[in-house]
Scaffold this motif. Structure first.
Motif, mmCIF file in Angstrom:
data_model
loop_
_atom_site.group_PDB
_atom_site.id
_atom_site.type_symbol
_atom_site.label_atom_id
_atom_site.label_comp_id
_atom_site.label_asym_id
_atom_site.label_seq_id
_atom_site.Cartn_x
_atom_site.Cartn_y
_atom_site.Cartn_z
ATOM 1 N N ASP A 19 0.775 -1.525 -3.410
ATOM 2 C CA ASP A 19 2.172 -1.896 -3.595
ATOM 3 C C ASP A 19 3.075 -0.896 -2.868
ATOM 4 O O ASP A 19 2.839 0.315 -2.898
ATOM 5 C CB ASP A 19 2.499 -1.908 -5.094
ATOM 6 C CG ASP A 19 3.940 -2.282 -5.367
ATOM 7 O OD1 ASP A 19 4.255 -3.471 -5.383
ATOM 8 O OD2 ASP A 19 4.754 -1.350 -5.556
ATOM 9 N N ARG A 20 4.112 -1.398 -2.204
ATOM 10 C CA ARG A 20 4.988 -0.532 -1.409
ATOM 11 C C ARG A 20 5.623 0.562 -2.265
ATOM 12 O O ARG A 20 5.749 1.710 -1.833
ATOM 13 C CB ARG A 20 6.074 -1.365 -0.721
ATOM 14 C CG ARG A 20 7.046 -0.535 0.134
ATOM 15 C CD ARG A 20 8.031 -1.434 0.839
ATOM 16 N NE ARG A 20 7.394 -2.186 1.881
ATOM 17 C CZ ARG A 20 7.263 -1.765 3.144
ATOM 18 N NH1 ARG A 20 7.716 -0.576 3.488
ATOM 19 N NH2 ARG A 20 6.684 -2.529 4.055
ATOM 20 N N TYR A 21 6.030 0.236 -3.490
ATOM 21 C CA TYR A 21 6.659 1.228 -4.354
ATOM 22 C C TYR A 21 5.670 2.330 -4.744
ATOM 23 O O TYR A 21 6.031 3.508 -4.804
ATOM 24 C CB TYR A 21 7.237 0.568 -5.600
ATOM 25 C CG TYR A 21 8.369 -0.389 -5.290
ATOM 26 C CD1 TYR A 21 9.603 0.090 -4.878
ATOM 27 C CD2 TYR A 21 8.199 -1.760 -5.394
ATOM 28 C CE1 TYR A 21 10.648 -0.775 -4.581
ATOM 29 C CE2 TYR A 21 9.235 -2.639 -5.100
ATOM 30 C CZ TYR A 21 10.459 -2.141 -4.692
ATOM 31 O OH TYR A 21 11.481 -3.003 -4.390
ATOM 32 N N ASP A 22 4.413 1.950 -4.982
ATOM 33 C CA ASP A 22 3.396 2.952 -5.293
ATOM 34 C C ASP A 22 3.129 3.833 -4.073
ATOM 35 O O ASP A 22 2.940 5.053 -4.217
ATOM 36 C CB ASP A 22 2.097 2.281 -5.744
ATOM 37 C CG ASP A 22 2.218 1.661 -7.124
ATOM 38 O OD1 ASP A 22 3.148 2.052 -7.862
ATOM 39 O OD2 ASP A 22 1.397 0.788 -7.466
ATOM 40 N N PHE A 23 3.116 3.232 -2.896
ATOM 41 C CA PHE A 23 2.892 4.012 -1.674
ATOM 42 C C PHE A 23 4.012 5.033 -1.484
ATOM 43 O O PHE A 23 3.763 6.198 -1.172
ATOM 44 C CB PHE A 23 2.814 3.077 -0.465
ATOM 45 C CG PHE A 23 2.550 3.784 0.837
ATOM 46 C CD1 PHE A 23 1.270 4.117 1.212
ATOM 47 C CD2 PHE A 23 3.602 4.126 1.683
ATOM 48 C CE1 PHE A 23 1.011 4.787 2.408
ATOM 49 C CE2 PHE A 23 3.365 4.792 2.876
ATOM 50 C CZ PHE A 23 2.068 5.116 3.238
ATOM 51 N N GLU A 24 5.262 4.587 -1.682
ATOM 52 C CA GLU A 24 6.399 5.501 -1.529
ATOM 53 C C GLU A 24 6.356 6.609 -2.577
ATOM 54 O O GLU A 24 6.707 7.763 -2.301
ATOM 55 C CB GLU A 24 7.702 4.724 -1.631
ATOM 56 C CG GLU A 24 7.937 3.791 -0.441
ATOM 57 C CD GLU A 24 9.146 2.897 -0.633
ATOM 58 O OE1 GLU A 24 9.723 2.909 -1.746
ATOM 59 O OE2 GLU A 24 9.512 2.167 0.320
ATOM 60 N N SER A 25 5.896 6.263 -3.785
ATOM 61 C CA SER A 25 5.780 7.286 -4.834
ATOM 62 C C SER A 25 4.746 8.332 -4.460
ATOM 63 O O SER A 25 4.946 9.531 -4.682
ATOM 64 C CB SER A 25 5.401 6.629 -6.169
ATOM 65 O OG SER A 25 6.418 5.744 -6.611
#
Length: 548
Positions: free
Chosen positions: A298-304
């Motif tokens: 997930d993009r949000y997990d990657f950014e985190s």
């Protein structure tokens, strides 16, 4: 050395094939070249075969080829005194290099050179015609190599820009589509390993400990996994028969945007078709294409995870994971980091966050907060903020999209007009500078300094105005696309305790002031206030709680 027509020649055939040079495999195949050379030697009994050297997959633009080096070593050792090739292009495509061998080195060593299809034999050469024809053929061969290199580079760049995967092997977590080798498909086994790695990193596990977990579980490294799938994969990093995971492998995977569907290609290049040394290109010259394939993460997990990797975090005393608030707590007075300090007593240990600037250099106020107190404050504030985000999301869903879009466009238009006023103001100041210089109000040095300042401010305002216009264009597309971040809060709406994943996923930083006030800066806080303002403009002022 005098060359005799009657002597027996110790002959080596030389074969080279490289699709990189534009060689056509059907006409220049290794087998075809060998057969042609042996047939020629069979018709010339004075040529005694002493070997056949093959460089399969090596460019002719230089002479850094293993089989060629072996052949020249045997020449210098006196084992070979005749070389036979299919044509001059098989020997090389560097006209200067080929000319040096034919005109200087081979005559000096007493080596006979034969290019069958070019009807060239150094033993029976016509000096006048060969001095013209052979260099011309070598120039044509080099030009062909150069032209092929330019075309190949252009074709590869076109493929990169349209999102085609052009790597020899798919990255760990994916496999090549059997029907389209330029497209990536998810490899479920490897993708599961990648998902575990991102999950563990969000939980605060270090890259080294993640590597140890994978090795202990018997998970094959990317290299060993490719080899287990029957791929002919090799790398200069391989040191053992069976490799083990290390922190470097883990970090390369955690930082690779390919796992959110983004292809970053063309990072390195070579200076020219002759020079094969790799050069790293500036990031702005990379080919970056979004949504090329199915994401694994997930993009949000990657950014985190990227945020976590950028934090200055330390492993906990147990060595299993970083502390809950590690790298997240800052002093609200000086902006510096707050550090954990353990104070032991007779019965138990107390853990505090204290300002590092005061503790080390006495540059700030003496203030601290117990970890247990901070945990309670953050948990309570986060619960309330999550509910605020959910309430806002629900209200936005109930509000007419057209009204919200109009409110958003009005807000953006207001920002754009202010930037245009700023551009006009700096332009007017620039026009007035020369008059001030002519009137003696300012000297030439002041004129130059002010001109640079106003020009820079105008350029910055123009860039910002352009960015606002691009944002307005995006808003005209799909207005609801920018609210996906709200779901990151909604999925934690029932939290009853904090963990590392929640902290790094939802919170940007935590500030502690000397009056024991705690200020929490949440991720997407700008987006929250933006959406809140739009809702107020669309429906009027809304009552609600004030988030911490």
């Amino acid at each position: 050395m005098k060359i005799s027509d009657e002597q027996v020649w110790n002959t080596c055939g030389y074969v080279r094939l490289s699709r990189e040079d534009g060689d056509k495999e059907e006409s220049n195949s290794v087998t075809g070249q060998k057969d042609l050379i042996r047939d020629y030697m069979a018709r010339h009994p004075e040529l005694r075969e002493c070997g056949m050297k093959v460089d399969d997959g090596y460019t002719g633009s230089n002479f850094d080829r293993p089989a060629f080096r072996e052949m020249m070593a045997e020449v210098k050792a006196g084992k070979i005194n005749c070389i036979v090739v299919k044509d001059l292009s098989r020997f090389g495509r560097d006209h200067l290099g080929v000319g040096e061998y034919l005109e200087q080195l081979f005559p000096f060593l007493g080596v006979r050179f034969i290019a069958i299809n070019d009807n060239y034999d150094s033993l029976h050469s016509n000096v006048e015609s060969d001095e013209l024809v052979i260099p011309f053929k070598n120039l044509i061969n080099e030009a062909y190599c150069r032209d092929t290199s330019v075309k190949t580079r252009s074709q590869l760049e076109i493929k990169r820009q349209r999102g085609d995967f052009i790597g020899s092997f798919a990255v760990f977590g994916y496999r090549k589509d059997p029907e389209n080798r330029h497209r990536l498909l998810v490899d479920e086994y490897a993708a599961g390993v990648v998902r575990d790695m991102f999950k563990w990193k969000l939980e605060g596990i270090s890259a080294g400990d993640i590597a140890d977990r994978l090795t202990a579980a018997g998970i094959p490294t990317p290299m060993d996994y490719k080899r287990s799938q029957g791929m002919r994969y090799s790398t200069s990093f391989r040191l053992k028969e069976e490799s083990v995971w290390d922190a470097g492998m883990v970090l390369r995977i955690l930082k690779n945007p390919v796992y959110i569907g983004v292809l970053e290609q063309g990072r390195v290049t070579t200076p020219s078709y002759r020079v094969k040394r790799l050069v790293v290109k500036p990031r702005e010259e990379w080919a970056v294409v979004e949504n090329c394939h199915e994401p694994v993460i997930d993009r949000y997990d990657f950014e985190s995870v990227q945020k976590v990797l950028a934090l200055d975090t330390r492993t906990s005393v147990s060595g299993k994971a970083v502390e809950l608030f590690s790298g997240m707590v800052y002093c609200g007075e000086c902006g510096g980091a707050m550090i954990r300090k353990t104070v032991p007593t007779a019965k138990k240990k107390y853990v505090y966050y204290v300002c590092a600037a005061h503790k080390n250099e006495k540059r700030c106020f003496s203030h601290s907060m117990r970890v247990e107190t901070l945990d309670e404050i953050v948990l309570d504030a986060l619960r309330r903020y999550i509910q605020d985000v959910i309430d806002l999301s629900d209200l936005l869903e109930l509000t007419d999209t057209a009204q919200l879009q109009q409110a958003g466009m009005r807000k953006l238009q207001g920002r754009l007009e202010k930037k245009r006023e700023e551009i006009d103001r700096n332009q007017a100041l620039l026009r007035s500078l020369y008059e001030s210089l002519a009137d003696g109000v300012i000297n030439r040095d002041e004129y130059q300094d002010l001109k640079k300042t106003y020009s820079r401010r105008r350029a910055e305002a123009e860039e910002q105005a352009e960015a606002i216009q691009e944002e307005m264009s995006r808003e005209m597309g799909n207005f609801s696309e920018g609210r996906g971040w709200m779901e990151q809060f909604r999925k934690h709406q029932n939290i009853d305790a904090l963990d590392r994943t929640i902290i790094v996923s939802l919170i940007e930083r935590i500030l502690i002031f000397r009056d024991r006030r705690v200020e929490i800066v949440y991720r997407w806080h700008d987006e929250f206030h933006w959406q809140m303002d739009l809702l107020r403009q669309a429906q009027g002022t809304l009552p609600g709680r004030e988030a911490v």
